[in-house]
Design a protein around this motif. Structure first.
Motif, mmCIF file in Angstrom:
data_model
loop_
_atom_site.group_PDB
_atom_site.id
_atom_site.type_symbol
_atom_site.label_atom_id
_atom_site.label_comp_id
_atom_site.label_asym_id
_atom_site.label_seq_id
_atom_site.Cartn_x
_atom_site.Cartn_y
_atom_site.Cartn_z
ATOM 1 N N GLN A 1 -29.239 8.846 9.497
ATOM 2 C CA GLN A 1 -30.152 7.730 9.728
ATOM 3 C C GLN A 1 -29.395 6.461 9.389
ATOM 4 N N ASP A 2 -29.372 5.511 10.307
ATOM 5 C CA ASP A 2 -28.671 4.260 10.038
ATOM 6 C C ASP A 2 -29.539 3.028 10.306
ATOM 7 N N ASP A 3 -30.768 3.234 10.707
ATOM 8 C CA ASP A 3 -31.709 2.157 11.013
ATOM 9 C C ASP A 3 -31.255 1.279 12.179
ATOM 10 N N LYS B 1 -33.080 5.689 13.920
ATOM 11 C CA LYS B 1 -34.092 5.090 13.046
ATOM 12 C C LYS B 1 -34.753 6.122 12.136
ATOM 13 N N LYS B 2 -34.723 7.383 12.523
ATOM 14 C CA LYS B 2 -35.282 8.469 11.728
ATOM 15 C C LYS B 2 -34.167 9.465 11.443
#
Length: 154
Positions: free
Chosen positions: A101-103, A107-108
């Protein structure tokens, strides 16, 4: 240069060149001291103990960069044996699965094949190490935020 060697040093592959410390800087001297202590056969607790009069953040930063370089080299030697077909999941044995997850793109928490996960992880670490706000390379620039950022990754 042979084709195999060119592939190893291709910046789009998993091998990344070592982050170097500028000779003559305090970090370079700390790096030399860390290397000497790790190569001398002393116990690890003594090897990583903060030398008298040195800044803790600088000392930790030197070890973080050295650790990254060593892991990068180790991974470079095994990555050809771990493909998306042979390593379809990034796991720590049968009980643990790592998700990325790295946003940004992910995103999830997302299950990825091990090589893809490792590439993303090594890229992320390299960005952190090359970030002057986290790992300043200029002599005299404060590293006050270093431990805070490491303990609270984004």
């Amino acid at each position: 240069m042979s084709i195999a060697l060119k592939q190893v040093f291709n910046k789009d592959k998993t091998f990344r060149p070592k982050r170097k410390f500028e000779p003559g800087t305090q970090r370079f001297e700390l790096h030399k001291r860390a290397q000497a202590s790790l190569n001398s056969g002393v116990d690890l607790k003594a090897a990583v103990q903060l030398p008298s009069g040195e800044d803790q953040n600088d000392w930790v930063a030197v070890h973080v960069v050295d650790f990254f370089n060593r892991i990068n080299l180790i991974y470079g030697t095994i990555c050809e044996f771990c493909t998306e077909r042979t390593c379809p999941v990034m796991s720590g044995g049968p009980k643990y699965e790592y998700r990325w997850q790295d946003d940004l793109k992910y995103k999830k928490p997302t299950a990825l094949p091990a090589p893809q996960y490792m590439n993303l992880l090594m890229d992320w670490i390299e960005v952190q190490i090359n970030n002057e706000d986290i790992f300043p390379t200029c002599v005299g620039k404060s590293m006050a935020s270093f431990l805070v950022i490491l303990s609270h990754p984004t």
